[in-house]
Design an enzyme around this catalytic site. Structure first.
Site, PDB file in Angstrom:
ATOM      1  N   HIS A   1     -54.663 -56.811-115.289  1.00 11.23           N
ATOM      2  CA  HIS A   1     -54.935 -58.351-115.745  1.00 11.23           C
ATOM      3  C   HIS A   1     -54.423 -58.437-117.091  1.00 11.23           C
ATOM      4  O   HIS A   1     -53.863 -59.355-117.813  1.00 11.23           O
ATOM      5  CB  HIS A   1     -56.307 -58.812-115.228  1.00 11.23           C
ATOM      6  CG  HIS A   1     -56.719 -60.144-115.961  1.00 11.23           C
ATOM      7  ND1 HIS A   1     -56.300 -61.332-115.342  1.00 11.23           N
ATOM      8  CD2 HIS A   1     -57.156 -60.448-117.046  1.00 11.23           C
ATOM      9  CE1 HIS A   1     -56.705 -62.347-115.891  1.00 11.23           C
ATOM     10  NE2 HIS A   1     -57.207 -61.839-117.040  1.00 11.23           N
ATOM     11  N   GLU A   2     -55.401 -57.644-118.166  1.00 15.85           N
ATOM     12  CA  GLU A   2     -55.087 -57.760-119.438  1.00 15.85           C
ATOM     13  C   GLU A   2     -53.520 -57.632-119.927  1.00 15.85           C
ATOM     14  O   GLU A   2     -53.142 -58.067-120.581  1.00 15.85           O
ATOM     15  CB  GLU A   2     -56.026 -56.581-120.206  1.00 15.85           C
ATOM     16  CG  GLU A   2     -57.616 -57.124-119.980  1.00 15.85           C
ATOM     17  CD  GLU A   2     -58.032 -58.721-120.353  1.00 15.85           C
ATOM     18  OE1 GLU A   2     -57.266 -59.174-121.184  1.00 15.85           O
ATOM     19  OE2 GLU A   2     -59.137 -59.260-119.747  1.00 15.85           O
TER      20      GLU A   2
ATOM     21  N   HIS B   1     -51.215 -60.244-119.602  1.00 16.56           N
ATOM     22  CA  HIS B   1     -51.175 -61.394-120.685  1.00 16.56           C
ATOM     23  C   HIS B   1     -49.928 -60.921-121.723  1.00 16.56           C
ATOM     24  O   HIS B   1     -49.165 -61.661-122.157  1.00 16.56           O
ATOM     25  CB  HIS B   1     -52.338 -61.313-121.389  1.00 16.56           C
ATOM     26  CG  HIS B   1     -53.396 -62.143-120.701  1.00 16.56           C
ATOM     27  ND1 HIS B   1     -53.388 -63.461-120.277  1.00 16.56           N
ATOM     28  CD2 HIS B   1     -54.734 -61.759-120.299  1.00 16.56           C
ATOM     29  CE1 HIS B   1     -54.273 -63.615-119.679  1.00 16.56           C
ATOM     30  NE2 HIS B   1     -55.349 -62.949-119.445  1.00 16.56           N
TER      31      HIS B   1
ATOM     32  N   GLU C   1     -54.467 -67.234-117.670  1.00 14.14           N
ATOM     33  CA  GLU C   1     -55.218 -66.279-116.906  1.00 14.14           C
ATOM     34  C   GLU C   1     -55.065 -66.192-115.359  1.00 14.14           C
ATOM     35  O   GLU C   1     -55.046 -65.018-114.831  1.00 14.14           O
ATOM     36  CB  GLU C   1     -56.595 -66.853-117.009  1.00 14.14           C
ATOM     37  CG  GLU C   1     -57.366 -66.604-118.602  1.00 14.14           C
ATOM     38  CD  GLU C   1     -57.476 -65.432-119.100  1.00 14.14           C
ATOM     39  OE1 GLU C   1     -57.552 -64.381-118.335  1.00 14.14           O
ATOM     40  OE2 GLU C   1     -57.334 -65.286-120.018  1.00 14.14           O
TER      41      GLU C   1
END
Length: 420
Positions: free
Chosen positions: A278-279, A282, A358
């Site tokens: 997920h990070e 970004h 997000e």
């Protein structure tokens, strides 16, 4: 007249606090929709009765403190401005030295110290509540150490910003906001560059991830995402909190992949890999740079509005507040008040953009790991560790949440169709 303004401001603040208390504790609906009860979204499926009660109570109190703290800061700036306290600080600074830089440092010190003292009760209340709900594991001395570091880091940063800002106001009385915006861009990039290696280590110890097998897997994912990282760092957050977190921050060669030790201790390897994916999402989708572009655009609008509002406000009331002109350091509370109000007013928009990003990062994590179960369980664990509401009130969501709600995130993963 000044006393009337002060009385009205205080009464308005109290009425606002009562209204927010009533909304959060009596009127806001945080129940999971009937159609989703019994699913992975329903906190009753992964929290016990006591945890459900604590999460609701803690979230309500924390949300109330958020809505009280911001206008409390506005009230502080307004009162020290109208009662001439800011003018007194400037007078002390002017009597101390003939050099502008030194006067700026002295004025800002007195303003920062007063702000620290006035805001301290709310900060301490937040700390004690967090301790009582076993979110914070920090000692009072450790908490105070962080508060003092906060004070000096903020003071140092503000000293540079305010010294340059007021020099520009004197140099370019009509277009200072444009000059300030031009200098703000490289300064913001510089702060992002030094954050991971200069500022963050003041608060915590960072060291290479001890689990080398896990580090290898994370770096392999980073390599696929073209993230220039040679190490994964862990940070000793267990001495401060029971919450879980992981992040990728910094830009260029100072980019860092960081895992809290609480995350390493309480999540499975699959859950950690999902969170790291997920990070990395970004980074892959250039959210840092998109965010910077949005910040730069909003800053231009915000500085222009601040300049116009300050000019009109001080022209009408400056003499009563003993603020001679906009270039006087004593006008700083007006600048801080207006910018804070504008930032708060813009937060529904900025939070909405952040929630979209997000959500995109969640999608990236699902597609990269192909592990829906790990995603669902990681978000359930985050909810449990932070005693968060799965379905927070609407006003809380738009003003506080830079992430989708846990209801939205878990539901999305649960319903997502993996590539065959």
């Amino acid at each position: 007249m000044i006393r009337k303004w002060a009385f009205r401001a205080i009464v308005l603040y109290l009425l606002f606090g009562i209204a927010m208390y009533a909304y959060l504790f009596f009127f806001a609906n945080t129940a999971v929709p009937e159609a989703l009860r019994g699913t992975a979204v329903d906190p009753a499926t992964f929290l016990n009765g006591r945890e459900l009660m604590l999460s609701e109570d803690y979230s309500r109190i924390r949300n109330l403190l958020f809505f009280l703290a911001t206008p409390y800061e506005w009230l502080f700036y307004f009162l020290i401005l109208i009662f001439g306290v800011s003018a007194t600080f400037e007078r002390w600074a002017n009597h101390t030295s003939k050099f502008y830089v030194i006067r700026s440092a002295i004025y800002l010190f007195w303003l920062s110290l007063t702000s620290f003292i006035i805001m301290f009760p709310l900060s301490y209340l937040s700390f004690t509540i967090s301790k009582s709900y076993q979110i914070s594991t920090q000692t009072f001395s450790g908490w105070m150490k962080d508060k003092l570091i906060d004070f000096w880091v903020s003071y140092g940063t503000m000293f540079v910003v305010i010294t340059v800002l007021y020099f520009l106001i004197k140099k370019f009385p009509k277009r200072w906001w444009l000059a300030a915006w031009g200098l703000m861009i490289p300064f913001s990039i510089f702060m992002m560059f030094i954050q991971p290696v200069v500022i963050d280590p003041l608060y915590n110890d960072f060291y290479p991830l001890k689990d080398k097998e896990l580090e290898t897997k994370i770096l392999e994912m980073a390599d696929k995402a073209n993230i220039p990282a040679e190490h994964v760092y862990e940070v000793d957050m267990s001495t401060k909190t029971n919450s879980l977190n992981a992040y990728v921050n910094g830009i260029g060669s100072n980019s860092r992949i960081v895992l809290w030790d609480t995350t390493l201790e309480r999540l499975s390897e699959e859950e950690i890999l999902f969170i790291m994916a997920h990070e990395m999402g970004h980074y892959v989708e250039k959210h840092i740079y998109i965010g910077m572009a949005g910040y730069i655009l909003l800053s231009l609008i915000g500085l222009w509005l601040t300049a116009k509002l300050m000019e009109r406000w001080l022209a009408r009331r400056g003499k009563e507040w003993k603020v001679e002109k906009m270039s006087s350091l004593s006008s700083l509370p007006a600048f801080l008040l207006i910018t804070s109000v504008l930032l708060f007013a813009a937060s529904p928009l900025t939070n909405m953009v952040s929630r979209y990003q997000e959500s995109r990062a969640d999608t990236y994590a699902i597609e990269m790991t192909q592990d829906k179960e790990a995603g669902i369980e990681s978000f359930q664990s985050l909810t449990k560790a932070g005693l968060s509401q799965v379905n927070p009130p609407y006003l809380v969501k738009i003003f506080r949440y830079g992430h989708p709600t846990m209801l939205e995130r878990i539901k999305k993963i649960d319903e997502y169709e993996l590539n065959k």
